[in-house]
Design a protein around this motif. Structure first.
Motif: not given
Ligand code: ZN
Ligand code: X8Z
Length: 636
Positions: A23-25, A540-542, A402-408, A430-432
């Motif tokens: 996820l980040c890409n 997505r980040y917006f 926390h952001h990354e673990l949200g993805h996981n 996913h980003e939120a």
């Molecule tokens: Zn992300």
């Protein structure tokens, strides 16, 4: 080509595929109705008749085709994710070549499947079969041209741009001297108050990007070709088609949300500018001109909380600095991740699997090149989740964890879904998730986990809100403009002859900032932001910046909280956790408005939550700005 789904991985190419990975890409989503309005309509026309040699396509064949496609994607995804993981963790010419090759195979297969899927266009199909076919067509973030030589070229370019960014360094004393990595320059941008030093570091990092420009321009040509073969107007139209609405409708939706939050940004901006003007002088920061980009505490001027000490309200400072506390407590990288995991488990979610702790990268290795930009992966689309992040012991990275673990946690929650549904409702979701959870990192929560001794009273609220707004509100125009720029590049409105000019026009128009020194087309400043060479969509980040407040408001309601939203923490609340989990588990199986409704009761993205959250701060800022305006007028 990159798949859309989730993977973050390498840029370029496939990334996403199925469950993927990172996820980040990666990327995401697709929706059902979209296709009929966007590129897929053209694809359908191109496919002409939907008859095969064997006769008219049938519902049973469509079902069988989907089952076969999902199986194939699962296999290829795993292979390509592993290659991408190794590339990002050990950047060498060989791992880059291996990753490009795996991406190439995945891209070829997905392109072929997407093409074959058009055979069933126009056929009345059961919901799941129709949705999955649609998702398949939108699965690649960057589809490759069908010509194998061009596909090969494209996957090599995307792999190499990703490595190039990961290896980027500024060598102030030339090739023989000590070079600085981004990891070393970011703390200087955050802490230095010497404008000359800040300018040097800013220019130094931006000097890594000009060598990417030619490759990027070629990538645009090939990516557009692939998107057009799939029936989309250009690659930007494909990206905008991932939101269960026509691509133009999505662009209008972004603009609607931006206009909702613009007054809030303007209040914060005006206040920040005069404080910086006081600090650095009117020569450097004119009271009516754009703010120089190197003075905002961040390499891309995208979040500003690092300059909070210059802006803080004397009478309303919360009085604690999480970075200092974490350092004093000798917190290490693993402990930072444990804090994040502790929040999710308090909501009733499972602990992270043992393999997460064994396979993740938490600390920047000294002896090899890695892609340090944080990302969250799921290698096998089941439980093999991982974090790859060069963690610094700061408040900022506390949030990023926390952001990354949200993805996981999202990845694990939708893992039981069929392959083509293993993604978030739309990529903003996913980003939120992790960010919404991090909004519950309130003083009350920090006291509960023994990081602070005393919860500041409500007189500290303006300080707390300002510190958070410097990240969340300051980010909004940046979150909006990155893809404004790419959409123009993909459509041909912006060409390599004016890449940089167009980039700075948008930076000035939306963020109100200017480069620290004159720029030209020999520069490639967009390329100095990870997501451009890594080819990760940014809208997505917006969306996430807006959605996270909507999620937080709903979760606090679910937890029965009735006070001001900035004091709400859902820590330990199993009921809110269950509601969250329920939405995560839907994955991409339903159009995103349904997932949104499951959590919030609302079916539109809506900025009133972020506006309400910061309303007391906006009143305060407007008052400060008005007083300042009166003072300066009377002095004149
Ligand atoms: Zn992300
Ligand atoms: O790239 C990220 C995450 C990984 S998905 C660290 N973010 C954007 C950025 O750094 O530019 C999070 C917020 C915006």
């Amino acid at each position: 080509m990159k798949l859309s789904y989730r993977a973050v991985r390498r840029p370029g190419v496939v990334a996403a595929l199925l469950s993927l990975i990172l996820l980040c890409n990666g990327a995401a989503f697709a929706q059902q109705t979209v296709a009929s309005k966007g590129g897929a309509a053209t694809a359908r026309k191109k496919a002409g008749t939907r008859r095969t040699a064997a006769g008219k396509a049938t519902v049973a064949e469509a079902r069988e085709f989907v089952a076969h496609a999902e199986q194939r994607l699962t296999e290829l995804n795993l292979q390509s994710s592993r290659a991408s993981w190794v590339q990002a963790n050990f950047i060498t010419d060989d791992t880059e070549a291996l990753a490009a090759a795996a991406d190439n195979e995945l891209t070829a297969a997905v392109t072929q499947l997407a093409e074959q899927a058009t055979r069933f266009d126009g056929l009345k199909l059961p919901y799941d079969t129709a949705r999955k076919l649609q998702l398949l067509k939108l699965a690649l973030t960057v589809p490759a041209p069908s010509n194998p030589a061009e596909r090969n070229e494209l996957t090599k370019i995307t792999a190499s741009l990703s490595s190039d960014y990961g290896k980027g360094k500024y060598c102030p004393d030339g090739a023989g001297g000590k070079c600085l990595t981004l990891q070393e320059m970011e703390p200087i941008m955050a802490e230095s108050r010497d404008p000359e030093e800040l300018k040097r570091i800013w220019l130094g990092w931006h000097s890594i990007a000009p060598p990417f420009k030619q490759k990027y321009a070629r990538f645009v040509v090939l990516g557009n070709k692939g998107a057009r073969e799939m029936g989309f107007k250009d690659l930007g139209a494909l990206w905008r088609s991932n939101y269960d609405m026509p691509p133009d409708g999505f662009a209008a939706e972004m603009e609607r949300l931006w206009l909702q939050v613009k007054p809030l940004y303007e209040s914060l901006y005006t206040y920040t500018r005069w404080k910086l003007s006081e600090k650095y002088g009117k020569q450097l920061v004119a009271e009516n001109g754009p703010i120089p980009a190197h003075l905002l505490g961040n390499m891309w001027s995208q979040t500003w909380s690092n300059i909070y000490p210059l802006l803080k309200p004397e009478r309303s400072d919360p009085g604690y600095d999480l970075t200092k506390i974490l350092v004093q407590k000798k917190t290490d990288a693993r402990q930072m991740v444990r804090y994040g995991e502790g929040f999710f488990t308090s909501l009733g979610l499972e602990p992270l699997p043992q393999t997460f702790w064994e396979r993740s990268l938490f600390v920047k290795p000294q002896d090899r090149e890695v892609v340090c930009h944080a990302s969250a992966w799921n290698l096998d689309s089941q439980k093999d989740v991982r974090l790859k992040m060069c963690i610094k012991i700061t408040a900022e990275d506390f949030s990023v964890v926390h952001h990354e673990l949200g993805h996981n946690y999202y990845q694990m929650a939708y893992a039981p879904q069929p392959t083509l549904y293993q993604n978030s409702a739309n990529d903003g979701f996913h980003e939120a998730i992790g960010d919404a959870v991090a909004l519950s990192v309130t003083p009350e929560y920090l006291k509960q986990i023994n990081l602070i001794d005393k919860v500041p009273d409500e007189s500290a609220d303006i300080g707390l809100l300002l510190r958070l707004a410097l990240d969340k509100v300051a980010f909004l125009p940046f979150g909006y403009l990155v893809d404004q720029w790419r959409w123009k590049v993909f459509s041909g409105e912006v060409t390599p002859e004016n890449y940089n000019k167009a980039w700075w026009e948008l930076r000035t128009k939306y963020q109100g900032i200017a480069p620290p020194a004159p720029r030209s087309e020999a520069d490639f400043d967009a390329g100095a932001k990870y997501h451009v060479p890594a080819n990760t969509p940014y809208a997505r980040y917006f969306l996430a910046a807006i959605l996270q407040f909507q999620f937080h408001r709903a979760l606090c309601r679910e937890a029965g909280f009735t006070g001001p939203l900035n004091r709400c923490s859902i820590y330990g609340n199993k009921q809110a956790g269950a509601k969250l989990k329920q939405m995560l588990a839907i994955g991409q199986s339903r159009p995103w408005p349904e997932a949104l409704k499951a959590l919030t009761g609302e079916d539109k993205m809506d900025a009133t939550a972020i506006i309400d959250y910061f309303a007391p701060l906006k009143r305060w800022l407007d008052e400060q700005n008005a007083q300042h305006a009166r003072r300066t007028t009377s002095v004149r």
